[in-house]
Design an enzyme around this catalytic site. Structure first.
Site, PDB file in Angstrom:
ATOM      1  N   TYR A 126       0.779  -1.227   0.000  1.00 20.93           N
ATOM      2  CA  TYR A 126       0.000   0.000   0.000  1.00 20.93           C
ATOM      3  C   TYR A 126       0.817   1.286   0.000  1.00 20.93           C
ATOM      4  O   TYR A 126       0.253   2.372  -0.175  1.00 20.93           O
ATOM      5  CB  TYR A 126      -0.960  -0.024   1.198  1.00 20.93           C
ATOM      6  CG  TYR A 126      -1.904  -1.203   1.120  1.00 20.93           C
ATOM      7  CD1 TYR A 126      -2.967  -1.201   0.230  1.00 20.93           C
ATOM      8  CD2 TYR A 126      -1.692  -2.333   1.895  1.00 20.93           C
ATOM      9  CE1 TYR A 126      -3.819  -2.281   0.125  1.00 20.93           C
ATOM     10  CE2 TYR A 126      -2.541  -3.431   1.802  1.00 20.93           C
ATOM     11  CZ  TYR A 126      -3.599  -3.399   0.913  1.00 20.93           C
ATOM     12  OH  TYR A 126      -4.437  -4.477   0.806  1.00 20.93           O
ATOM     13  N   PHE A 401     -10.721  -3.939  11.584  1.00 23.26           N
ATOM     14  CA  PHE A 401     -11.707  -4.017  10.500  1.00 23.26           C
ATOM     15  C   PHE A 401     -11.065  -4.427   9.194  1.00 23.26           C
ATOM     16  O   PHE A 401     -11.677  -4.410   8.148  1.00 23.26           O
ATOM     17  CB  PHE A 401     -12.431  -2.674  10.335  1.00 23.26           C
ATOM     18  CG  PHE A 401     -11.521  -1.509  10.004  1.00 23.26           C
ATOM     19  CD1 PHE A 401     -11.391  -1.080   8.706  1.00 23.26           C
ATOM     20  CD2 PHE A 401     -10.819  -0.839  11.002  1.00 23.26           C
ATOM     21  CE1 PHE A 401     -10.579   0.000   8.385  1.00 23.26           C
ATOM     22  CE2 PHE A 401     -10.029   0.251  10.698  1.00 23.26           C
ATOM     23  CZ  PHE A 401      -9.892   0.666   9.380  1.00 23.26           C
TER      24      PHE A 401
END
Length: 401
Positions: A126, A401
């Site tokens: 990322y 999450f």
């Protein structure tokens, strides 16, 4: 061979749910039961999913929801929380993830959110999209038979053993108090609380239900299991609003009978090791990234948090993936920042990743400069910048999450 050009990205529909679940199971190696999928779908509705489609086959996926997250200064910011990022193993390295993130970022821009955050399964993907590790955590293991508290460590008491059902309202109340003062911690939505209290995940861990240790200002949730002929107590979540609650909960956790190992995750500045006569008792088993962040709007993000010192500087921010970079004048007085684009010459320069890394206070600017990731035109400017962004308390992720 498929390429990004042969794949279209679109918003998902409920009819895509089964294919999305199958893609995530293939990507993450985890199988969710129908009950858990139902709860997870309430946290991240399928209508918020973006899917990459080749023909009639879904080969990539992301999903998001708007989160409220605490930032330094006990303020909160609305952020785009991204989850479930997966590309089919047959379609890797084709540019599909890049196209998904282009669409994801366009949505975040349209929503006017200054930050994008996520929890990552891999650490090398990322950075090229402008993300950096923003919150760290440390996994520890303790042999409670060797853990002796110092005479100076308080013994406040006040801890009771409760059931998850009985303690649910108190857990929510304490979490909310903790979240409001902890940078990196998100508001936990009702759907996530429903999943949390359903305790469905116990089926995937071969352990007991969650036990609850409750204090007026904190709680600890833990499971018991047996592994390699050892009795393990795994702390699932510990939230303490006060030092007394922290000490009281750890005294109970390290005083349990028939436990060979207590496992937990703690923040960088957790004082537990210093509360024991032998700090080596607290063994670090893993140190890793808990949260990644990307600044989407530099002025909006930098003016949303508080700072520890005054500052007047110009920074050159490079953004290789989007158009959020440029030169910015950053002026801080009494913890409050003003930030705007400028044509003035910068004294510091860095990729936009660096702002994500520094945003919650997990890292120091001078460390990135030593790693040659901040170009320094004036050493005094670096020292002032570092002091302004430093926080008094390490950030912590609120919920995964």
């Amino acid at each position: 061979m498929a390429s990004a050009k042969s794949v279209c990205v679109r918003t998902a529909t409920p009819a895509d749910s089964a294919a999305i679940a199958g893609l995530q199971e293939a990507g993450f190696g985890m199988r969710y039961g129908s009950d858990e999928n139902e709860y997870r779908g309430a946290v991240f509705p399928v209508e918020r999913s973006l899917v990459a489609v080749e023909g009639d086959r879904i080969v990539g996926h992301t999903v998001d929801r708007t989160m409220t997250i605490t930032v330094p200064g006990e303020r909160t910011v609305r952020a785009c929380g991204v989850s479930g990022v997966a590309v089919a193993p047959t379609h890797r390295r084709r540019g599909i993830l890049r196209e998904l993130y282009r669409a994801q970022h366009a949505r975040t821009e349209a929503d006017g959110l200054p930050l994008t955050i996520f929890t990552a399964s891999e650490g090398t993907i990322y950075g090229r999209f402008g993300y950096e590790v923003a919150v760290l955590d440390t996994a520890i293991s303790i042999d409670p038979r060797r853990a002796e508290f110092r005479s100076t460590t308080p013994d406040p008491g006040g801890v009771t053993l409760e059931t998850l059902h009985e303690a649910a309202p108190r857990i929510r109340e304490i979490y909310e108090r903790w979240q409001q003062v902890t940078a990196g911690a998100q508001v936990r939505p009702d759907a996530k609380w429903d999943l949390f209290f359903a305790d469905i995940e116990r089926h995937r861990h071969g352990a007991t239900t969650l036990f609850v240790l409750l204090h007026a200002d904190g709680y600890a949730l833990y499971r018991r299991s047996r592994r390699e002929n050892r009795d393990i107590a795994s702390v699932w979540e510990l939230r303490a609003v006060t030092p007394d609650a922290h000490a009281a909960l750890w005294r109970v956790l390290l005083g349990m009978d028939l436990v060979d190992t207590v496992e937990a995750e703690i923040a960088d500045d957790d004082p537990l090791a210093y509360m024991l006569t032998d700090p080596r008792t607290v063994q670090m088993t893993h140190r890793g990234d808990a949260l990644w962040a990307r600044v989407m709007d530099v002025p909006a993000a930098l003016t949303a948090r508080a700072y520890r010192a005054d500052l007047d500087t110009v920074v050159a921010v490079r953004d290789p993936f989007r158009d959020a970079g440029g030169n910015f004048a950053l002026r801080i007085r009494d913890g409050v920042a003003e930030c705007e684009p400028t044509t003035r010459t910068a004294t510091l320069g860095f990729d936009i990743n660096i702002l994500g890394a520094l945003y919650f206070g997990a890292h120091r600017a001078n460390t990135f400069a030593a790693a040659h990731r901040i170009a320094v035109g004036d050493p005094k400017a670096l020292r002032a910048f570092d002091e302004a962004f430093t926080t008094d308390r390490a950030p912590q992720l609120g919920w995964f999450f």
